[in-house]
Structure formats: structure tokens, C-alpha cells
Write a protein that holds these residues in place. Structure first.
Motif, short mmCIF file in Angstrom:
data_model
loop_
_atom_site.label_atom_id
_atom_site.label_comp_id
_atom_site.label_asym_id
_atom_site.label_seq_id
_atom_site.Cartn_x
_atom_site.Cartn_y
_atom_site.Cartn_z
N SER A 35 -11.78 1.83 -7.44
CA SER A 35 -12.13 1.21 -8.59
C SER A 35 -13.20 0.37 -8.71
N GLU A 36 -13.97 0.14 -9.60
CA GLU A 36 -15.10 -1.05 -9.60
C GLU A 36 -14.20 -2.36 -10.30
N LYS A 37 -13.17 -2.06 -10.62
CA LYS A 37 -12.37 -3.29 -11.00
C LYS A 37 -11.92 -4.09 -9.70
N ILE A 38 -11.62 -3.57 -8.62
CA ILE A 38 -11.00 -4.19 -7.45
C ILE A 38 -12.14 -4.79 -6.86
N LYS A 39 -11.83 -6.30 -6.43
CA LYS A 39 -12.89 -7.14 -5.89
C LYS A 39 -13.17 -7.28 -4.40
N GLU A 40 -11.66 -7.01 -3.95
CA GLU A 40 -11.64 -6.83 -2.38
C GLU A 40 -10.62 -5.86 -1.79
N GLU A 41 -10.79 -5.46 -0.73
CA GLU A 41 -9.85 -4.46 -0.43
C GLU A 41 -8.59 -5.02 0.13
N GLN A 42 -7.45 -4.26 -0.18
CA GLN A 42 -6.34 -4.92 0.23
C GLN A 42 -5.30 -3.57 0.11
N HIS A 43 -4.11 -3.94 0.91
CA HIS A 43 -3.02 -2.87 1.18
C HIS A 43 -1.81 -3.21 0.27
N ALA A 44 -0.87 -2.12 -0.11
CA ALA A 44 0.18 -2.43 -0.70
C ALA A 44 1.26 -1.23 -0.15
N VAL A 45 2.36 -1.43 -0.05
CA VAL A 45 3.29 -0.39 0.27
C VAL A 45 4.14 -0.23 -0.92
N VAL A 46 4.64 1.05 -1.40
CA VAL A 46 5.34 1.50 -2.44
C VAL A 46 6.77 2.07 -1.71
N ILE A 47 7.96 1.61 -2.27
CA ILE A 47 9.13 1.98 -1.72
C ILE A 47 9.96 2.43 -3.04
N ALA A 48 10.19 3.65 -3.29
CA ALA A 48 10.91 4.32 -4.22
C ALA A 48 12.21 4.89 -3.86
N HIS A 70 0.74 -4.65 7.12
CA HIS A 70 0.38 -6.07 6.74
C HIS A 70 0.13 -5.94 5.03
N PRO A 71 1.17 -5.41 4.03
CA PRO A 71 0.82 -5.28 2.72
C PRO A 71 0.43 -6.53 1.89
N LYS A 72 -0.44 -6.73 1.21
CA LYS A 72 -0.55 -7.82 0.27
C LYS A 72 0.67 -7.91 -0.61
N ILE A 73 1.09 -6.84 -1.11
CA ILE A 73 2.28 -6.98 -2.01
C ILE A 73 3.09 -5.49 -1.59
N ILE A 74 4.32 -5.70 -2.15
CA ILE A 74 5.24 -4.53 -1.84
C ILE A 74 5.83 -4.27 -3.48
N LEU A 75 5.70 -3.10 -3.77
CA LEU A 75 5.80 -2.39 -5.09
C LEU A 75 7.12 -1.59 -4.95
N ILE A 76 8.22 -1.73 -5.97
CA ILE A 76 9.42 -0.85 -6.00
C ILE A 76 9.62 -0.32 -7.40
N PRO A 77 9.24 0.78 -7.49
CA PRO A 77 9.56 1.48 -8.84
C PRO A 77 10.65 2.08 -9.26
N GLY A 78 11.93 1.26 -8.78
CA GLY A 78 13.14 1.47 -9.32
C GLY A 78 14.21 2.36 -8.23
N ASP A 79 15.51 2.02 -8.48
CA ASP A 79 16.48 2.87 -7.86
C ASP A 79 16.64 2.51 -6.39
N LEU A 80 16.69 1.28 -6.11
CA LEU A 80 17.05 0.51 -4.67
C LEU A 80 18.55 0.78 -4.44
N ILE A 81 19.31 1.18 -5.81
CA ILE A 81 20.74 1.37 -5.33
C ILE A 81 21.39 2.70 -5.90
N VAL A 82 22.60 2.86 -6.07
CA VAL A 82 23.33 4.24 -6.58
C VAL A 82 24.28 3.47 -7.35
N SER A 83 24.17 3.49 -8.71
CA SER A 83 25.04 2.83 -9.73
C SER A 83 26.45 3.13 -9.44
#
Length: 290
Positions: A35-48, A70-83
Motif C-alpha cells: 500500500s502507498e499508505k505504508i511508510k516502512e516495511e514491517q511484519h505481523a503474525v495473525v493467530i486465529a 520478529h513481528p512488529k505486532i501480533i494480531l488475534i481476531p478472536g476465539d483464543l478459548i472455547v466458551s
């Protein structure tokens, strides 16, 4: 008939052992977001959709793979648990204790977390304790709110928590055009907008709202994947879910749906291995300059 019965029993035994083995495995899949909005290269991981699973003692195999990136951020879009199972809360909490040592963690609710907001639920009190400990760790919980990143210029993360009725079994509940505007703050505008939205059924609406990239889970890759066809059944009991796994593009907007890392209720993964997502964010055209 006896021979046929023996063959069928053998096939069932082989299937059971194969699935027990398969559920101990995960793979890392890479995506590049430009994206042209991104100013610098970075990594993230997604744990779903971890759902309290452990890959090795205290999830060491999974943590090792995350650390390597070496992620800059870690993203979790829900359901780490079982209710239904409060023991999964402990697994998730111990995992989060290790994650925050690697990078800042951003966590939005899936249906399993949202369900436990209701006081009548069996594990409501245990969930309240779990969430209190999560927040003490410094995990940023984003439910229908946004945060701009101080040390990553021009990036804003929003977490969507849908009401539990949007997870009704057996059908996809329709979403009115303005519902997301009612749930969420205004989109990121000139900033690069990352949206965590557990339910991928509304992928088109997420893009229309203005998220540059949305990360989802929930469908577990469709449980059973038929090569060349796609997924067969979602955990929400809808057949051939449209947004089952992978990248979906809506103009310059992306929605990426993870196959998830755990299971619940239906403990099967056929041609549908669990996955950790490694996301590389790069300024547009940067690869042409290398």
C-alpha cells in the motif's frame, strides 16, 4: 461381508490415527500486503481460533515459529478459548504471557468470547477473571474501537465485536448496509487501516467500511476441504462457505481469512491443515526499487 467389515474397521482406525496426527501439525503461510499508505516495511503474525490448543508444552512449537519472524505486532481476531471449557482459559492466558514478551498484542473477540459476556453463561465469572488477567498483561483488547500505533507511523488497528446473533447456526444472518457504521468508529482515512473481524461472512462489508486489510477466522478453513472445490462445511453449519480461507480482494482492499490453529466440537481437519499467518507489509512499488 466379514472381509468388507474388516476393511471398513481398518479404514476407520487409519482415519482416527491420521486425524490425531494431523491435529498436532500447523503450517506458516505468508502474505504480502502492499500500500502507498505504508511508510516502512514491517511484519505481523495473525493467530486465529486457537481454542485452547497447545502445540507442544506451553505452546512452545508455536511460540518458536512466532519468534523466528520478529513481528512488529501480533494480531488475534478472536476465539483464543472455547466458551464451554474453562480449562482453555488457562492455556490462552499462559500463551498470552509469552506472546507479550515477543511483541505488542492486539486482541478482538470472536463468538466464544462474546458469548461469555452473558451473566447466565456457565463460565461467565471465570471469563471475567480471565479478561482481567489478560488486560493486566498489557494485551490491547479492541472491541468496536480503534488505536493508532505510536511506533509504527500511519497505521491504525480496529477490532470488531459482532453481537452473538450474527453467529446463528445454520445460516448467515444478513447485515444491513449501515450496521458496521453503528458498531465501529470512523475508518482510518489517510492512515493504513487494519481491521480484526472474527466472522468472515461479511468480508465485502468490511472492505466497503474502509479497512485496507481485514483479518478473520471462524470458519476453520471449512473443516473439510475438497481439492479443486474448496471447503465443505463451516463450524456455523453452513455448507460451502464463500469466505473459507485465503485472500479475497475488493478493489484495493484485502480480506484474509485464516484456517485457524485449533478446533472445537468437530475435531477434524481434512486437507485443511491449521495455519499461522505471517504478514509482510510493504510500501507500494518498494519491491521494484530493490
Amino acid at each position: 461381508m466379514i472381509k468388507i467389515l474388516i476393511v471398513l474397521i481398518l479404514l476407520v482406525v487409519v482415519f482416527v490415527f491420521w486425524q490425531r496426527w494431523e491435529l498436532t501439525k500447523f503450517e506458516v503461510n505468508d502474505y504480502v500486503i502492499e500500500s502507498e499508505k505504508i511508510k516502512e516495511e514491517q511484519h505481523a503474525v495473525v493467530i486465529a481460533d486457537l481454542h485452547g490448543f497447545s502445540y507442544g508444552e506451553q505452546n512452545q512449537r508455536l511460540l518458536q515459529q512466532i519468534e523466528k519472524r520478529h513481528p512488529k505486532i501480533i494480531l488475534i481476531p478472536g476465539d483464543l478459548i472455547v466458551s464451554k471449557y474453562s480449562e482453555t482459559f488457562h492455556v490462552a492466558l499462559e500463551f498470552l504471557k509469552n506472546l507479550v514478551q515477543i511483541a505488542p498484542v492486539y486482541y478482538s473477540f470472536g463468538n466464544h468470547e462474546t458469548r461469555l459476556r452473558e451473566e447466565k453463561r456457565k463460565n461467565h465469572k471465570a471469563f471475567e477473571t480471565y479478561m482481567s488477567e489478560v488486560e493486566k498483561l498489557g494485551v490491547k483488547v479492541l472491541n468496536n474501537e480503534s488505536v493508532s500505533l505510536k511506533d509504527w507511523e500511519g497505521v491504525r488497528i480496529t477490532g470488531l465485536e459482532l453481537p452473538i446473533e450474527y453467529y446463528e447456526k445454520g445460516r448467515i444472518v444478513s447485515m444491513a448496509e449501515n450496521d458496521l457504521k453503528d458498531f465501529l468508529p470512523k475508518p482510518a482515512g489517510e492512515a493504513f487501516g487494519i481491521l480484526l473481524a472474527h466472522n468472515p461472512a461479511y468480508a465485502q462489508q468490511y472492505a466497503a467500511w474502509g479497512a485496507d486489510v481485514t483479518f478473520c477466522g471462524h470458519n476453520h478453513g471449512g473443516l473439510i476441504r475438497i481439492p479443486g472445490v474448496g471447503s465443505l462445511l463451516s463450524p456455523q453449519l453452513t455448507f460451502f462457505p464463500k469466505y473459507d480461507a485465503g485472500r479475497f480482494e475488493f478493489g484495493d482492499k484485502n480480506v484474509i481469512v485464516s484456517r485457524g490453529l485449533g478446533t472445537h466440537t468437530f475435531h477434524i481437519r481434512i486437507f485443511n491443515r491449521a495455519e499461522l499467518l505471517d504478514i509482510r507489509f510493504v510500501p507500494r512499488n518498494s519491491r521494484e526499487c530493490i
